[in-house]
Design an enzyme around this catalytic site. Sequence first.
Site, short mmCIF file in Angstrom:
data_model
loop_
_atom_site.label_atom_id
_atom_site.label_comp_id
_atom_site.label_asym_id
_atom_site.label_seq_id
_atom_site.Cartn_x
_atom_site.Cartn_y
_atom_site.Cartn_z
N TYR A 223 0.95 -1.00 0.19
CA TYR A 223 0.08 0.41 0.06
C TYR A 223 0.37 1.36 -0.17
O TYR A 223 0.51 2.15 0.08
CB TYR A 223 -1.03 -0.09 1.20
CG TYR A 223 -0.48 -0.92 2.65
CD1 TYR A 223 -0.21 0.70 3.22
CD2 TYR A 223 -0.95 -1.45 2.88
CE1 TYR A 223 0.89 -0.09 4.42
CE2 TYR A 223 0.04 -2.04 4.43
CZ TYR A 223 0.19 -0.91 5.06
OH TYR A 223 0.92 -1.36 5.98
N ARG A 372 8.53 13.48 8.61
CA ARG A 372 7.97 12.19 6.65
C ARG A 372 7.66 13.28 6.09
O ARG A 372 6.45 13.72 6.07
CB ARG A 372 8.11 10.89 7.78
CG ARG A 372 8.96 10.22 8.07
CD ARG A 372 8.48 8.59 8.20
NE ARG A 372 6.60 8.73 7.81
CZ ARG A 372 6.67 6.99 7.76
NH1 ARG A 372 7.14 5.91 8.03
NH2 ARG A 372 5.61 6.69 7.58
C1 LIG Z 1 8.65 -1.45 8.41
C2 LIG Z 1 6.84 -1.68 8.35
N1 LIG Z 1 6.53 -3.16 8.97
C3 LIG Z 1 5.61 -3.34 9.03
C4 LIG Z 1 4.68 -2.56 9.34
C5 LIG Z 1 2.64 -3.44 9.09
O1 LIG Z 1 2.45 -4.26 8.46
P1 LIG Z 1 1.32 -4.43 8.40
O2 LIG Z 1 0.94 -4.04 6.91
O3 LIG Z 1 1.09 -5.89 9.11
O4 LIG Z 1 0.07 -3.32 9.29
C6 LIG Z 1 5.08 -1.31 7.89
C7 LIG Z 1 3.70 -0.75 8.58
O5 LIG Z 1 4.43 1.01 7.42
C8 LIG Z 1 6.15 -1.05 8.25
O6 LIG Z 1 6.95 -0.01 7.45
#
Ligand SMILES: Cc1ncc(COP(=O)(O)O)c(C=O)c1O
Length: 412
Positions: A223, A372
Amino acid sequence: MTQPALARAEALDAADPLAAYRDRFVIADPETVYLDGNSLGRLPVATRERLRVAIDVEWGADLIDGWTRWIELGRQAGDVLAGLVGAGPGEVILSDSTSVNLYKLASAALAARPGRRVIVTDDDNFPTDRYVLAGLGPVRLVHSDVDAGVDTDAVVHALDDDVALVSLSHVAYRSGAVCDLPGITAAVHEAGALVLWDLCHSAGAVPVGLAAAGVDLAVGCTYKHLNAGPGAPAFLYVRRDLQPVLRQPIQGWFGQSDQFGMGTGYAPVDTIERFLVGTPPVLGGYAVLEGARLSAEAGIGAIARKGRALGAYLIELHDAWLAPLGFRLASPREDARRGAHVTLHHPDAWRICQALKAARVIPDHRVPDRLRLGLAPLYTRFVDVHIAMSRLRALVQAGRHREFPAERARVT
Ligand SMILES: Cc1ncc(COP(=O)(O)O)c(C=O)c1O
């Protein structure tokens, strides 16, 4: 700055080989500068059309017959994504969310290293990563500077015979710092452990080179820079030789051989589908396919070059206009060490974030005091950076941010 800033931005836009890609996105309000594509990418025009067909024709008219096509969608989109992250066909598939995929792959990695229990990650890794890993076993936390990112030597020092898995983010969510994926991967392998990379801020922003580095496992969301929309399915990567030998912990029917044989026992396939669980979200899957195709068409090399050039231009304006107003760069200055966002530190960052939104520039805020600025290369112009930085300078100079509440909102 040798040229007046706006003329320089216009010249950079005129020379931008990706400039035409902006028209491939829905821009509902051209007066607003959107600098949050690193949280939620814009809607591609092709995706809107594809979803109309998927809803009206495939769901609306074809009904259950749609599954003859939909069943392959996660793999089809995975193959396009594989090209963007330097993996081969059949090594990437859409599935679940990043958090759930991280759980599945980390758990599989631990099971593949019996006698070793420790998971290494860093104290500034994205929270969901740290929480998921902490739920799976003893975690050894390496310290990372929040602006400079993961220090390779610190990771290497944390490795020993107890370490089963090292799990890190390739591009840091707060600062955009890129870490040494090939170097760390090689050191982890040398120590006999497996490595699992989170590519949420890398996929569609910078080249990753999974195969070239011999990476074992990776996960990422769609996304952000892949522009697949809110809650679109995430992806996972498992190196081909590991696919038949890893055991994933959620034994669902989408991983089963002869799925519609409805057999009694679980006998998983040997391919990437082994890491699937249940019925995939089809509409989100189409959105990933279209978003990934757009990035693949532009080329990840060209995307990364533009992202870094946008960042360098933003930093130039920061140094000239914002540093004197109390801002400090909170991302690596060196282009090759940055993903596609730049973060600025200011003690009043949250109020400035709100004031900037009121001035129709959309950034986001990350604790404790970071603003950011996402520079999604497919639709962000150099002129957008100029406008955003001008508005930011003007509002801070006038103290307009002081009119906004200091308490953080539920979503930042
Ligand atoms: C590095 C990172 N890992 C994981 C996620 C989020 O994971 P999920 O889509 O399971 O909420 C994000 C969300 O911004 C992210 O930046």
